[in-house]
Scaffold this active site. Structure first.
Site, short mmCIF file in Angstrom:
data_model
loop_
_atom_site.label_atom_id
_atom_site.label_comp_id
_atom_site.label_asym_id
_atom_site.label_seq_id
_atom_site.Cartn_x
_atom_site.Cartn_y
_atom_site.Cartn_z
N HIS A 1 17.61 8.91 -3.39
CA HIS A 1 16.96 9.64 -2.29
C HIS A 1 17.39 9.07 -0.95
O HIS A 1 17.57 7.85 -0.80
CB HIS A 1 15.43 9.59 -2.42
CG HIS A 1 14.85 8.21 -2.37
ND1 HIS A 1 14.39 7.64 -1.19
CD2 HIS A 1 14.65 7.27 -3.33
CE1 HIS A 1 13.92 6.43 -1.45
NE2 HIS A 1 14.07 6.18 -2.73
N ASP B 1 15.54 10.00 1.83
CA ASP B 1 14.35 9.90 2.67
C ASP B 1 13.81 8.47 2.64
O ASP B 1 13.98 7.74 1.66
CB ASP B 1 13.28 10.90 2.24
CG ASP B 1 12.74 10.65 0.84
OD1 ASP B 1 13.57 10.42 -0.08
OD2 ASP B 1 11.51 10.69 0.65
N ASP C 1 15.78 0.47 0.16
CA ASP C 1 15.13 1.56 -0.57
C ASP C 1 15.37 2.89 0.13
O ASP C 1 14.60 3.27 1.00
CB ASP C 1 13.64 1.26 -0.69
CG ASP C 1 12.90 2.23 -1.59
OD1 ASP C 1 13.56 2.99 -2.32
OD2 ASP C 1 11.66 2.23 -1.55
N GLU D 1 17.58 2.81 -7.45
CA GLU D 1 16.42 2.15 -6.83
C GLU D 1 16.61 0.63 -6.87
O GLU D 1 17.25 0.09 -7.79
CB GLU D 1 15.14 2.51 -7.58
CG GLU D 1 14.67 3.93 -7.38
CD GLU D 1 14.02 4.17 -6.03
OE1 GLU D 1 13.94 3.22 -5.21
OE2 GLU D 1 13.58 5.32 -5.79
N HIS E 1 10.23 -1.25 2.40
CA HIS E 1 9.02 -0.73 3.06
C HIS E 1 8.44 -1.69 4.10
O HIS E 1 7.39 -1.40 4.69
CB HIS E 1 7.93 -0.37 2.05
CG HIS E 1 8.27 0.79 1.16
ND1 HIS E 1 7.31 1.56 0.54
CD2 HIS E 1 9.45 1.31 0.79
CE1 HIS E 1 7.90 2.50 -0.18
NE2 HIS E 1 9.21 2.37 -0.05
N GLU F 1 11.46 11.70 -2.32
CA GLU F 1 10.99 10.67 -3.23
C GLU F 1 9.84 9.86 -2.64
O GLU F 1 8.92 9.46 -3.34
CB GLU F 1 12.15 9.74 -3.61
CG GLU F 1 11.93 8.93 -4.88
CD GLU F 1 11.19 7.61 -4.64
OE1 GLU F 1 10.75 7.00 -5.62
OE2 GLU F 1 11.08 7.19 -3.47
N GLU F 2 9.91 9.60 -1.33
CA GLU F 2 8.86 8.82 -0.68
C GLU F 2 7.67 9.66 -0.28
O GLU F 2 6.69 9.16 0.25
CB GLU F 2 9.43 8.11 0.55
CG GLU F 2 10.59 7.16 0.29
CD GLU F 2 10.18 5.90 -0.45
OE1 GLU F 2 9.01 5.81 -0.89
OE2 GLU F 2 11.02 4.99 -0.59
#
Length: 402
Positions: free
Chosen positions: A73, A75, A106, A169, A366, A140-141
């Site tokens: 992903h 995003d 990520d 991931e 994150h 995905e997020e």
């Protein structure tokens, strides 16, 4: 841009402000890279009631089998307090051998390394004898409704099939080579409500405190343990994440209490069997009177979220061995085969083909100042490079043996 250099490919992706659900130019940038390598790109937007539209990308190189998928992903989560970052979250600045930026770990880093690995393989020995596809979502997020699940169905409806998949991931806890994910625990969330009778705390006989009943019910959810785990999975675990009455007064017994909980469960359960077992526990606990002497059974209700995630375990030895060998060659260590951690889009992919996961070290994902060591980018590119070559070689050898 030199596509064989993961530092350059990652920098280009980080500079795209693709905070869920915004595309932010990330899929456009990636499409341009893949076009240079000969991929055919298909951009598709999915919609659903109550959720934002999401752009996705499906790209394929080759028309024959065997067919290897890479999934990920573009995003990213919000940056949080941008002033707290020491470097711009979308600047891709390099400080002391680390690249800073939201998505560095990520998981724009994983995508960048796979692109660079493919570019190196193609430059050295030409396109693989088969097909490679990238299935990339922008959801995905977010709620994961208009992303991978729908993109897989869309591609299948157009005739796409896959022999194996790798999700990029971040899987390594401390250093590159620590861990490959060969499965994931399931996830099931629930809401428990207990009804009481509001009243004055000085006159408890005229009221019924729902928290007394809630104590018994929550204790039943937590004890005894759900299971002891098994060879591939840790024990299933239930966590109560909130208990609330909405009551701000200290001299008022509340009328209702609500608890929310989540279970990460192994392959000894399905969402349905787990929900049934928890309902049985609550039914028995609701009759207990140790915290409510002289009272009727607890008045409660429990609801489980419809969108649960199943547990799964990949048993494709050829796929696991090919990735494990690539990791060992590139890092010098044998990776642990794990099912720990949260959910990922692998939960959707496993319905179409065997899937494993391997990416960067996840320590800063994150976080403020998310960053990746340039040396790790080079290692991961090397892992993917060796894996692509090794997997296709194994497929070719298997076809000749048959």
């Amino acid at each position: 841009m030199k596509l064989t250099d993961p530092t350059q490919t990652l920098a280009a992706l980080i500079r795209c402000r693709s905070v869920t659900p915004a595309e932010g130019g990330a899929l456009t940038t990636l499409s341009t890279m893949l076009s240079e390598l000969g991929f055919a790109n298909d951009r598709v937007t999915f919609s659903d009631e109550g959720t934002p539209d999401v752009e996705n990308l499906y790209s394929r190189l080759g028309t024959s089998g065997p067919h290897l998928m890479f999934a990920g992903h573009t995003d990213v989560v919000p940056v949080g307090d941008e002033d707290a970052w020491t470097q711009g979250p979308f600047g891709a600045d390099i400080i002391d051998g680390e690249m800073y930026g939201r998505g560095a770990v990520d998981m724009k880093g994983g995508i960048a390394c796979f692109v660079s690995a493919l570019a190196r393989v193609i430059e050295r020995s030409g396109t693989p004898k088969g097909s490679v596809s990238l299935l990339i979502t922008g959801d995905e997020e977010g709620p994961s409704i208009n992303g991978t699940e729908k993109l897989l169905a869309y591609a299948k409806a157009k005739g796409e099939t896959w022999d194996a998949a790798v999700v990029g991931e971040p899987t390594n806890p401390d250093k590159m080579g620590d861990m490959i994910k060969i499965g994931r625990r399931g996830s099931l969330s629930g809401t428990l409500r207990v009804d009481g009778v509001q009243g004055h705390v000085a006159y408890p006989h005229l009221a019924d405190n729902p928290l007394r009943g809630m104590v018994s019910l929550v204790e039943a959810l937590l004890d005894p343990p759900l299971d002891a785990g098994n060879e591939r999975f840790p024990p299933s675990n239930l966590e109560v994440t909130s208990i609330d009455t909405g009551n701000t007064a200290t001299n008022v017994i509340p009328a209702r209490a609500t608890a929310r909980f989540n279970i990460r469960f192994n392959d000894q359960w399905t969402a349905e069997s787990l929900a049934a077992a928890l309902r049985e526990r609550l039914e028995q606990a609701g009759k207990a009177t140790n915290t409510r002497p002289g009272r009727e059974p607890v008045r409660y209700s429990v609801d489980f979220d419809a969108r649960s995630s199943p547990s799964f375990l990949t048993r494709d030895d050829a796929l696991i061995e090919a990735l494990s060998e690539a990791v060992k060659q590139a890092t010098g260590q044998t990776p642990a085969l794990s099912t720990t951690g949260g959910t990922s889009d692998a939960r959707f992919i496993k319905d179409y083909c065997p899937v494993v996961e391997f990416g960067l070290v996840g320590k800063t994902m994150h976080m403020v100042d998310e960053r990746v060591a340039l040396s790790d980018l080079e290692i991961l590119t090397g892992v993917y490079e060796k894996f692509i070559e090794g997997w296709f070689e194994r497929q070719s050898a298997g076809a000749e043996a048959r």
